[in-house]
Design an enzyme around this catalytic site. Structure first.
Site, PDB file in Angstrom:
ATOM      1  N   HIS A 156       0.804  -1.225   0.000  1.00  0.00           N
ATOM      2  CA  HIS A 156       0.000   0.000   0.000  1.00  0.00           C
ATOM      3  C   HIS A 156       0.836   1.272   0.000  1.00  0.00           C
ATOM      4  O   HIS A 156       0.326   2.362   0.246  1.00  0.00           O
ATOM      5  CB  HIS A 156      -1.012  -0.018   1.148  1.00  0.00           C
ATOM      6  CG  HIS A 156      -2.269  -0.733   0.757  1.00  0.00           C
ATOM      7  ND1 HIS A 156      -2.235  -1.951   0.129  1.00  0.00           N
ATOM      8  CD2 HIS A 156      -3.575  -0.399   0.858  1.00  0.00           C
ATOM      9  CE1 HIS A 156      -3.473  -2.334  -0.128  1.00  0.00           C
ATOM     10  NE2 HIS A 156      -4.308  -1.401   0.293  1.00  0.00           N
ATOM     11  N   ASP A 205      -6.279   5.141   9.625  1.00  0.00           N
ATOM     12  CA  ASP A 205      -7.670   5.290   9.190  1.00  0.00           C
ATOM     13  C   ASP A 205      -8.161   4.032   8.478  1.00  0.00           C
ATOM     14  O   ASP A 205      -9.335   3.714   8.506  1.00  0.00           O
ATOM     15  CB  ASP A 205      -7.803   6.468   8.209  1.00  0.00           C
ATOM     16  CG  ASP A 205      -7.530   7.790   8.888  1.00  0.00           C
ATOM     17  OD1 ASP A 205      -7.672   7.865  10.123  1.00  0.00           O
ATOM     18  OD2 ASP A 205      -7.170   8.749   8.177  1.00  0.00           O
ATOM     19  N   GLU A 239      -9.940  14.423  13.972  1.00  0.00           N
ATOM     20  CA  GLU A 239      -9.344  14.640  12.643  1.00  0.00           C
ATOM     21  C   GLU A 239     -10.040  15.839  12.011  1.00  0.00           C
ATOM     22  O   GLU A 239     -10.741  16.604  12.693  1.00  0.00           O
ATOM     23  CB  GLU A 239      -9.471  13.394  11.750  1.00  0.00           C
ATOM     24  CG  GLU A 239      -8.541  12.266  12.156  1.00  0.00           C
ATOM     25  CD  GLU A 239      -8.245  11.277  11.024  1.00  0.00           C
ATOM     26  OE1 GLU A 239      -8.690  11.527   9.887  1.00  0.00           O
ATOM     27  OE2 GLU A 239      -7.570  10.263  11.299  1.00  0.00           O
TER      28      GLU A 239
HETATM   29  P1  FAD Z   1       4.111  -1.855   2.188  1.00  0.00           P
HETATM   30  O1  FAD Z   1       3.669  -0.765   1.323  1.00  0.00           O
HETATM   31  O2  FAD Z   1       4.055  -3.224   1.613  1.00  0.00           O
HETATM   32  O3  FAD Z   1       5.597  -1.560   2.745  1.00  0.00           O
HETATM   33  C1  FAD Z   1       5.938  -0.291   3.204  1.00  0.00           C
HETATM   34  C2  FAD Z   1       7.451  -0.219   3.492  1.00  0.00           C
HETATM   35  O4  FAD Z   1       7.746  -0.985   4.649  1.00  0.00           O
HETATM   36  C3  FAD Z   1       8.318  -0.799   2.382  1.00  0.00           C
HETATM   37  O5  FAD Z   1       9.537  -0.130   2.352  1.00  0.00           O
HETATM   38  C4  FAD Z   1       8.505  -2.240   2.812  1.00  0.00           C
HETATM   39  O6  FAD Z   1       9.660  -2.811   2.250  1.00  0.00           O
HETATM   40  C5  FAD Z   1       8.574  -2.093   4.310  1.00  0.00           C
HETATM   41  N1  FAD Z   1       8.015  -3.233   5.034  1.00  0.00           N
HETATM   42  C6  FAD Z   1       6.845  -3.872   4.806  1.00  0.00           C
HETATM   43  N2  FAD Z   1       6.667  -4.834   5.719  1.00  0.00           N
HETATM   44  C7  FAD Z   1       7.751  -4.797   6.528  1.00  0.00           C
HETATM   45  C8  FAD Z   1       8.163  -5.544   7.654  1.00  0.00           C
HETATM   46  N3  FAD Z   1       7.429  -6.546   8.138  1.00  0.00           N
HETATM   47  N4  FAD Z   1       9.339  -5.234   8.235  1.00  0.00           N
HETATM   48  C9  FAD Z   1      10.115  -4.216   7.773  1.00  0.00           C
HETATM   49  N5  FAD Z   1       9.773  -3.489   6.699  1.00  0.00           N
HETATM   50  C10 FAD Z   1       8.603  -3.764   6.091  1.00  0.00           C
HETATM   51  N6  FAD Z   1      -0.799   5.392   6.959  1.00  0.00           N
HETATM   52  C11 FAD Z   1      -1.069   5.915   8.160  1.00  0.00           C
HETATM   53  O7  FAD Z   1      -0.167   6.123   8.978  1.00  0.00           O
HETATM   54  N7  FAD Z   1      -2.342   6.257   8.501  1.00  0.00           N
HETATM   55  C12 FAD Z   1      -3.393   6.017   7.690  1.00  0.00           C
HETATM   56  O8  FAD Z   1      -4.522   6.321   8.040  1.00  0.00           O
HETATM   57  C13 FAD Z   1      -3.140   5.431   6.434  1.00  0.00           C
HETATM   58  N8  FAD Z   1      -4.148   5.137   5.596  1.00  0.00           N
HETATM   59  C14 FAD Z   1      -3.880   4.568   4.396  1.00  0.00           C
HETATM   60  C15 FAD Z   1      -4.943   4.252   3.543  1.00  0.00           C
HETATM   61  C16 FAD Z   1      -4.695   3.673   2.318  1.00  0.00           C
HETATM   62  C17 FAD Z   1      -5.839   3.352   1.407  1.00  0.00           C
HETATM   63  C18 FAD Z   1      -3.365   3.435   1.914  1.00  0.00           C
HETATM   64  C19 FAD Z   1      -3.077   2.888   0.563  1.00  0.00           C
HETATM   65  C20 FAD Z   1      -2.300   3.740   2.741  1.00  0.00           C
HETATM   66  C21 FAD Z   1      -2.548   4.298   3.997  1.00  0.00           C
HETATM   67  N9  FAD Z   1      -1.528   4.607   4.871  1.00  0.00           N
HETATM   68  C22 FAD Z   1      -1.804   5.148   6.093  1.00  0.00           C
HETATM   69  C23 FAD Z   1      -0.122   4.419   4.484  1.00  0.00           C
HETATM   70  C24 FAD Z   1       0.418   3.097   4.988  1.00  0.00           C
HETATM   71  O9  FAD Z   1       0.737   3.212   6.356  1.00  0.00           O
HETATM   72  C25 FAD Z   1       1.684   2.775   4.206  1.00  0.00           C
HETATM   73  O10 FAD Z   1       1.325   2.508   2.894  1.00  0.00           O
HETATM   74  C26 FAD Z   1       2.468   1.651   4.801  1.00  0.00           C
HETATM   75  O11 FAD Z   1       3.537   1.427   3.946  1.00  0.00           O
HETATM   76  C27 FAD Z   1       1.714   0.373   5.082  1.00  0.00           C
HETATM   77  O12 FAD Z   1       1.362  -0.323   3.950  1.00  0.00           O
HETATM   78  P2  FAD Z   1       1.722  -1.868   3.769  1.00  0.00           P
HETATM   79  O13 FAD Z   1       1.480  -2.636   5.020  1.00  0.00           O
HETATM   80  O14 FAD Z   1       1.023  -2.306   2.555  1.00  0.00           O
HETATM   81  O15 FAD Z   1       3.295  -1.804   3.569  1.00  0.00           O
END
Ligand code: FAD
Length: 527
Positions: free
Chosen positions: A100, A162, A275
């Site tokens: 994400h 969120d 918020e």
């Molecule tokens: P990924 O996008 O898959 O990874 C994010 C980063 O972390 C990459 O660099 C990856 O290599 C690394 N990573 C992933 N897993 C691990 C792990 N286990 N250990 C170490 N590194 C790791 N953020 C907020 O703070 N508040 C919000 O309300 C919020 N709402 C969102 C709503 C939507 C629809 C979206 C798309 C994103 C939102 N986000 C929000 C952002 C979100 O926190 C980031 O996208 C975050 O990266 C988490 O997504 P993910 O778990 O898919 O991680």
């Protein structure tokens, strides 16, 4: 202008394709020598790679990994990273949570994408402690599953995002923010212990008491120091229900005064969640989610009268309806919203925390694919300048935008500055989220140019914003982002825990570098 944007995008895609192709050629040289216990979990087929070639942002297509690794256990991740570390050349590995990110941060062009969802082999790795003080959750777990597991014990983590379809490891690598942060701090402030696999393949348990440099470094550490395979997260009793409110304003000063008042109130006197959002002149509200048709008419009438309007979003958690009513009545008397323009819903705690899911699902099923988001932390002292220059300036010149603009304050003392996550240097700062959605690549380019204009405005006017979910491509910008002291500490931690810069290359912070001492260590390990 549009032609320039298209050319830039083309260059971006070509650069990614070229980068991915050359890295893939390099990496494929080690694929033959992979030990069998790793090879059995490694998929170098093009279908697997294609699934991991983009992210929620959608513009970093074609950043193909050479292979996808599906670990069953944290030991598998450690074995892969030990192998990557000693391979010649060493190869990058990116943990992918739910993908994400919006700027390719979880991609591994030419390297190995670590499919975190495979951990546990489909088994849920969430355990609530017997006395209910904490939950142990795998780094791959989605927050919605953590919530549902905790609720079965009448408990809940304190701080949220969120949207709950994000992974524990993914949000802890950033911060994890939502309307509870003013009271409980970001998600990274609510973690007691982590299991981490470093870039050398070591498995380390860390906390504020043991291996503390790694613990604090990993929290907000953008995946640079290790892969989080387990997090111990604090719990509290879960409320039964939530009164969820939206209060409308035509004046930003009134909105921010009320928001700042609410975040200054101690638990349990104020709202449990604060918020806010900005509605630009061309944006309309619809009745599909929160509002009745009558409410929509009233809001759009207000929009007709005032150019840009705002709403404060608050929530009161409760078990006793009469206490919630009394609390809301007392608070309302002290707030300065437009009289009569307050709307409320009454929902379960789960419905409230999961409120964004339906809207995201609706968007995902439409043709909108691209999300050129910009998230900023803005010092309170410059909010007025930002309003004049951005909401009242740059954004008034665009005749269409899509996606919400979030605006709400946070308290710095709820953040621990030892962590890698970085925020402005004022006790109160605002998060401003431009959550644009774009239907075409050209549209994406327009929003990207708009984001750059906003950043340029801040730069020219000395507004020291920090990007949240940051995206920079030069070392200088990264050093500026962290500030000298924090940057130097981060570089030292990187040298110690990921000296060959293998982890999460999509963040574009460090490039692969071989350190002689570590090289010798590796030769040793191989013998
Ligand atoms: P990924 O996008 O898959 O990874 C994010 C980063 O972390 C990459 O660099 C990856 O290599 C690394 N990573 C992933 N897993 C691990 C792990 N286990 N250990 C170490 N590194 C790791 N953020 C907020 O703070 N508040 C919000 O309300 C919020 N709402 C969102 C709503 C939507 C629809 C979206 C798309 C994103 C939102 N986000 C929000 C952002 C979100 O926190 C980031 O996208 C975050 O990266 C988490 O997504 P993910 O778990 O898919 O991680």
């Amino acid at each position: 202008m549009a032609v320039g944007i298209l050319i830039n995008l083309l260059l971006l895609v070509v650069a990614y394709l070229a980068g991915a192709a050359s890295a893939a050629a390099e990496v494929s040289s080690w694929l033959d020598g992979v030990p069998s216990e790793i090879a059995s979990k490694l998929d170098s087929g093009s279908n697997a790679a294609a699934r991991f070639a983009t992210d929620y942002g959608g513009v970093t297509r074609a950043a193909y990994p050479a292979a996808v690794f599906q670990p069953s256990t944290a030991d598998d991740i450690a074995a892969l990273l030990r192998f990557a570390y000693c391979a010649e050349p060493p190869f990058p590995v990116a943990a992918r949570g739910n993908g994400h990110s919006v700027r390719g941060q979880a991609l591994a062009p030419g390297g190995v994408a670590l499919d975190m969802a495979a951990l546990g082999g489909g088994r849920n790795r969430i355990n609530v402690s017997s006395e209910g003080a904490y939950v142990d959750a795998g780094g791959e777990q989605l927050w919605i599953d953590v919530l549902e597991a905790a609720l079965r014990h009448g408990l809940s983590p304190r701080s949220w995002t969120d949207y709950l379809y994000l992974t524990v490891g993914g949000t802890l690598s950033n911060a994890g923010i939502s309307g509870q942060v003013f009271r409980h701090g970001p998600q990274i402030s609510n973690v007691y212990e982590l299991d981490v696999v470093t870039g050398k393949g070591e498995m380390i348990t860390c906390s504020s008491e043991s291996n503390r440099d790694l613990f604090y470094g990993v929290l907000g550490g953008l995946g640079q120091l290790g892969v989080i395979t387990r997090a111990r997260i604090g719990l509290r009793p879960a409320p039964a229900r939530v009164r969820w409110l939206r209060l409308f304003y035509t004046d930003l000063g009134n909105l921010t005064r009320d928001q700042e008042f609410l975040i200054s109130l101690p638990d349990p006197t104020g709202f449990d969640y604060v918020e806010g959002q900005v509605l630009l002149s061309h944006q309309r509200v619809d009745g599909s989610t929160f509002y009745s048709n009558q409410a929509v008419d009233s809001i759009n009438r207000l929009k007709g009268e005032s150019n840009t309007i705002y709403f404060l979003e608050g929530a009161v958690y409760y078990d006793s309806p009469s206490m919630a009513d009394q609390k809301i009545e007392d608070l309302m008397k002290q707030l300065n919203f437009v009289p009569g323009l307050v709307f409320s819903n009454d929902v379960t705690y789960l419905e409230f925390l999961n409120r964004v899911h339906n809207e995201i699902e609706k968007l995902s099923s439409s043709t909108v694919l691209l999300h050129p988001w910009l998230n900023l932390f803005l010092p309170k002292s410059r909010i007025r300048d930002f309003q004049v220059g951005v909401f009242g300036g740059i954004l008034q010149n665009v005749n269409h935008t899509a996606g919400p603009i979030l605006l709400y304050p946070l308290n710095k003392h709820r953040w621990n500055d030892i962590m890698t996550a970085t925020v402005p240097d004022e006790e109160v700062f605002y998060t401003v989220g431009f959550l644009w959605t774009a239907a075409t690549v050209e549209d994406w380019g327009t929003f990207d140019a708009l984001n750059n204009e906003i950043l340029g405005f801040c730069d020219q006017n000395g507004i020291e914003v920090k990007q949240y979910l940051p995206h920079y491509t030069s070392k200088l910008d990264w050093a500026r982002h962290f500030g000298l002291v924090k940057w130097e500490k981060f570089v030292q931690l990187k040298r110690r825990y990921d000296p060959k810069a293998l982890l999460s290359p999509g963040q574009q912070i460090f490039t692969t570098q071989v350190n002689n001492k570590e090289g010798r260590e590796c030769m040793h390990a191989k013998l």
